[in-house]
Write a protein that holds these residues in place. Structure first.
Motif, PDB file in Angstrom:
ATOM      1  N   GLY A  50     -29.771  25.487  12.365  1.00 24.85           N
ATOM      2  CA  GLY A  50     -29.785  25.000  13.744  1.00 24.85           C
ATOM      3  C   GLY A  50     -29.203  26.019  14.706  1.00 24.85           C
ATOM      4  O   GLY A  50     -29.439  27.215  14.585  1.00 24.85           O
ATOM      5  N   SER A  51     -28.433  25.523  15.657  1.00 23.28           N
ATOM      6  CA  SER A  51     -27.844  26.381  16.696  1.00 23.28           C
ATOM      7  C   SER A  51     -26.415  26.821  16.383  1.00 23.28           C
ATOM      8  O   SER A  51     -25.670  27.195  17.276  1.00 23.28           O
ATOM      9  N   GLY A 123     -33.075  23.474  18.912  1.00 24.87           N
ATOM     10  CA  GLY A 123     -34.331  22.936  18.386  1.00 24.87           C
ATOM     11  C   GLY A 123     -35.241  23.961  17.731  1.00 24.87           C
ATOM     12  O   GLY A 123     -36.255  23.595  17.141  1.00 24.87           O
ATOM     13  N   TYR A 124     -34.921  25.249  17.815  1.00 22.08           N
ATOM     14  CA  TYR A 124     -35.808  26.257  17.238  1.00 22.08           C
ATOM     15  C   TYR A 124     -35.650  26.314  15.726  1.00 22.08           C
ATOM     16  O   TYR A 124     -34.547  26.274  15.190  1.00 22.08           O
ATOM     17  N   VAL A 125     -36.792  26.405  15.027  1.00 19.45           N
ATOM     18  CA  VAL A 125     -36.841  26.585  13.577  1.00 19.45           C
ATOM     19  C   VAL A 125     -37.886  27.662  13.303  1.00 19.45           C
ATOM     20  O   VAL A 125     -38.995  27.607  13.840  1.00 19.45           O
ATOM     21  N   GLY A 126     -37.543  28.658  12.507  1.00 17.72           N
ATOM     22  CA  GLY A 126     -38.490  29.714  12.173  1.00 17.72           C
ATOM     23  C   GLY A 126     -37.810  31.066  12.069  1.00 17.72           C
ATOM     24  O   GLY A 126     -36.606  31.161  11.852  1.00 17.72           O
ATOM     25  N   HIS A 127     -38.593  32.119  12.270  1.00 17.47           N
ATOM     26  CA  HIS A 127     -38.104  33.494  12.139  1.00 17.47           C
ATOM     27  C   HIS A 127     -37.720  34.065  13.502  1.00 17.47           C
ATOM     28  O   HIS A 127     -38.394  33.815  14.496  1.00 17.47           O
ATOM     29  N   PRO A 154     -29.324  19.517   9.526  1.00 19.54           N
ATOM     30  CA  PRO A 154     -29.417  18.158   8.957  1.00 19.54           C
ATOM     31  C   PRO A 154     -29.247  17.113  10.070  1.00 19.54           C
ATOM     32  O   PRO A 154     -28.574  17.391  11.075  1.00 19.54           O
ATOM     33  N   PRO A 155     -29.828  15.939   9.904  1.00 22.37           N
ATOM     34  CA  PRO A 155     -29.681  14.897  10.924  1.00 22.37           C
ATOM     35  C   PRO A 155     -28.204  14.579  11.189  1.00 22.37           C
ATOM     36  O   PRO A 155     -27.370  14.617  10.293  1.00 22.37           O
ATOM     37  N   GLY A 156     -27.909  14.294  12.463  1.00 19.87           N
ATOM     38  CA  GLY A 156     -26.544  13.957  12.845  1.00 19.87           C
ATOM     39  C   GLY A 156     -25.670  15.168  13.067  1.00 19.87           C
ATOM     40  O   GLY A 156     -24.459  15.054  13.245  1.00 19.87           O
TER      41      GLY A 156
END
Length: 157
Positions: A50-51, A123-127, A154-156
């Motif tokens: 995540g961030s 919110g970014y996911v990837g390379h 992970p959620p939360g």
């Protein structure tokens, strides 16, 4: 200064005949050798969740007594990431010099240095990728490409 020696064979061997012999001749050229790019290339891969900020690189220039070496090391951002933020902070950290290095005694406490951090956009996911440049007082310049795989938090979290 380093030099490279180029040898070009003009005649390849000595050939003996009944009357005369032909002797091999060589043309020698000496040319100054510079690294093609002028710097060392390093590539590292990291993962982030995540961030959450992660440290991607750190450097320092210290003397064996753990004092700051002058001139010091530098660390700069050459190419920022496309999907996040890279920051460089001048702050002490725990170095990890190998045992054979006289500076390994400095590993027990924080030493002055530079640290580079990466934080993915929310919110970014990837390379993602960023490029740093680090230089040390001995003249070594390193271009560090950092590939970051950003995974979903992970959620939360």
């Amino acid at each position: 200064m380093r030099f490279k020696l180029f040898m070009l064979a003009i005649a390849s061997a000595t050939v003996a005949t009944g009357v005369s012999a032909q002797t091999a001749r060589y043309q020698v050229t000496v040319a100054h050798v510079e690294p093609a790019s002028g710097y060392q290339k390093l590539h590292i891969a990291k993962a982030a969740i995540g961030s959450t900020p992660i440290r991607v690189w750190a450097n320092t220039a210290i003397d064996p007594d753990c004092s700051v070496h002058e001139p010091g090391a530098t660390l700069t951002l050459l190419e920022p990431p496309a999907h996040g933020l890279a920051t460089i902070r001048d702050e002490p950290y725990f170095a990890a010099f190998p045992p054979a290095n006289p500076r390994s005694a400095c590993n027990a406490h924080k030493v002055p240095g530079h640290q580079a951090y990466y934080t993915a956009a929310a919110g970014y996911v990837g390379h993602d990728r960023l490029v740093l440049q680090g230089a040390s007082p001995d003249g070594a310049v390193r271009r560090i490409t950092v590939d970051v795989t950003v995974r979903q938090a992970p959620p939360g979290r």
